[in-house]
Design an enzyme around this catalytic site. Structure first.
Site, PDB file in Angstrom:
ATOM      1  N   THR A 146       1.967  11.141   5.934  1.00 40.55           N
ATOM      2  CA  THR A 146       1.135  10.290   6.792  1.00 40.55           C
ATOM      3  C   THR A 146       1.723  10.104   8.184  1.00 40.55           C
ATOM      4  O   THR A 146       0.987   9.993   9.170  1.00 40.55           O
ATOM      5  CB  THR A 146       0.985   8.891   6.139  1.00 40.55           C
ATOM      6  OG1 THR A 146       0.333   9.061   4.888  1.00 40.55           O
ATOM      7  CG2 THR A 146       0.174   7.954   6.997  1.00 40.55           C
ATOM      8  N   THR A 192       4.930   9.716   1.581  1.00 45.46           N
ATOM      9  CA  THR A 192       5.486   8.691   0.691  1.00 45.46           C
ATOM     10  C   THR A 192       5.107   8.902  -0.778  1.00 45.46           C
ATOM     11  O   THR A 192       5.813   8.438  -1.662  1.00 45.46           O
ATOM     12  CB  THR A 192       5.024   7.281   1.114  1.00 45.46           C
ATOM     13  OG1 THR A 192       3.590   7.221   1.060  1.00 45.46           O
ATOM     14  CG2 THR A 192       5.499   6.940   2.506  1.00 45.46           C
TER      15      THR A 192
HETATM   16  N1  ASP Z   1      -0.569  11.088   1.005  1.00 46.25           N
HETATM   17  C1  ASP Z   1       0.545  10.837   1.890  1.00 46.25           C
HETATM   18  C2  ASP Z   1       1.699  11.713   1.465  1.00 46.25           C
HETATM   19  O1  ASP Z   1       2.384  11.415   0.548  1.00 46.25           O
HETATM   20  C3  ASP Z   1       0.927   9.411   1.880  1.00 46.25           C
HETATM   21  C4  ASP Z   1       2.019   9.032   2.829  1.00 46.25           C
HETATM   22  O2  ASP Z   1       2.702   9.834   3.449  1.00 46.25           O
HETATM   23  O3  ASP Z   1       2.238   7.815   2.985  1.00 46.25           O
HETATM   24  O4  ASP Z   1       1.937  12.706   2.042  1.00 46.25           O
END
Ligand code: ASP
Length: 415
Positions: A21, A124
């Site tokens: 993200t 994340t």
């Molecule tokens: N869907 C994203 C990922 O894990 C979520 C994030 O980065 O917060 O790449």
């Protein structure tokens, strides 16, 4: 330029930007990874000092092209240079798999001598898995490795990415914390102790069974006594083989034998058993126990971990003791992420099954608390327990024979 500036120290951090993200932008298809991330960082004064002219810079000795940025002079009088390697295919971490883990691990290995430390920008969703597996793949790590990302993209006006990147660079640029760690929302955690606990809040991660290794607020505090340290005389290496025949069996009331059987059958070699409470299961179901026993008899490792966020597994209940009686191993207070990746790692090693089982129940990177009832185990358990309490550091070191380095349990050393 001030004389303070002329004399300032500098450190070089390699930043591997894998996706997530933090660098995503909105599209009709939803949030997705794109380009322009490094250019954006260059426009943020807290993350790049565009006027700085680099008088005493130690350029990292690398053959490939990297984007070079520098933080403003820090409160410690250090200039932190950071060099960004943007991955060609930046991924939402939900699309990551073991090949991505190996790519990241190799990038750290290939640049290990050229940089002082490493920051990995990562989505994340699966960050705790990557942090866990890297902690096992990296053997004798002597440099700081930090994973971070954000819940809101840096391209948005209000986001957590700026502070997460800055915090990770502050730790990486100033402190030698030779572990694979995860930095998020002001806290630096041991990576293999973390789990994503919130899909929307800035406080996205927790380390339920080990307090953060360090925090950053008005002050920066590092709990030096809990930092994992390996033998300084041993060379850093990266283990790139993984066994992917692993799975998770999460118990729920009424789970059918068919479901259990389908997870326990060949080719699966390692199973994380997410049991109830302190390690319990439906012990009155003979068939259920027999399926597990059969898997163990054909050489699979079943690793008992609790479904609870906090705490671990014990042999207190009749419903839990039976698992140990048939040869299920104790995962103590390990997270599912660390349990699963540890199985992948341990099962890939060229060791006899007994030794692999021993490793699973041993803390090899600080991923679990050792619970043993043998005399020496008892002392170690007290010592390692005390190890997480700053005030008891001296006592714990004494108990651990005056050494602050962790023994190499993987090659047959005593534990
Ligand atoms: N869907 C994203 C990922 O894990 C979520 C994030 O980065 O917060 O790449």
């Amino acid at each position: 330029m001030s004389s303070k500036e002329e004399k300032c120290k500098s450190t070089n951090v390699l930043v591997l930007y894998t996706g997530g993200t933090i660098g995503m932008y909105r599209s009709n298809a939803g949030l997705k990874c794109g380009s322009g991330f490094t250019d954006l960082l260059k426009k943020l004064p807290m993350l790049h000092d565009d006027d700085y002219k680099y008088p005493n810079q130690r350029k990292p000795d690398v053959s490939h092209d990297l984007h070079e940025l520098v933080l403003p002079l820090s409160e410690y009088g250090v200039r932190v240079f950071y060099y960004i390697k943007e991955y060609e295919e930046k991924k939402d971490s939900s699309n990551m798999d073991s090949e991505d883990w190996v790519e990241i691990a190799k990038d750290v290995r290939d640049n290990y001598d050229a940089f002082d430390s490493f920051v990995i920008l990562h989505g994340t969703d699966t960050m705790s898995y990557t942090a866990s597996i890297l902690s096992f793949m990296f053997q004798n790590l002597h440099k700081t490795v930090i994973l971070t990302g954000s819940q809101i993209s840096l391209f948005e006006q209000r986001n957590d990415g700026r502070n997460n990147v800055l915090g990770a660079l502050m730790f990486a640029g100033h402190f030698v914390i030779p572990e694979v760690t995860l930095f998020f929302h002001g806290k630096l955690y041991r990576g293999n102790r973390t789990t994503k606990i919130n899909s929307g809040d800035f406080l996205a991660f927790d380390s339920p069974n080990l307090a953060p290794l360090a925090t950053i607020g008005a002050e920066i505090n590092v709990r030096w006594d809990v930092i994992w340290r390996c033998d300084p005389n041993k060379k850093f290496t990266v283990h790139t083989e993984l066994n992917l025949d692993v799975g998770v069996l999460k118990l729920f009331p009424g789970i059918t034998d068919n479901t259990v059987e389908s997870i326990c059958r060949e080719p699966v070699k390692g199973i994380v058993l997410e049991s109830f409470g302190a390690g319990n299961c439906p012990n009155e179901r003979k068939e259920f126990i027999e399926i597990l026993e059969k898997a163990i008899k054909r050489g699979a490792i079943i690793f008992n971990c609790t479904q609870c966020l906090k705490g671990g597994v014990k042999k207190d209940f009749e419903t839990g003791k039976i698992l140990f009686d048939i040869g299920v191993l104790s995962g103590s207070d390990i997270t599912t992420e660390a349990a699963l990746t540890k199985l992948s790692y341990v099962l890939s090693k060229d060791l006899p099954l007994d030794k692999k089982k021993e490793l699973m129940e041993t803390s090899i990177r600080g991923e679990l608390s050792v619970a043993s009832t043998s005399k020496s185990g008892f002392i170690k358990a007290i010592a390692s327990d005390m190890d997480s309490t700053p005030d008891n550091n001296d006592v714990s070191k004494l108990l651990l024979n005056g050494t602050s380095h962790h023994k190499d349990n993987e090659n047959g050393a005593a534990h």
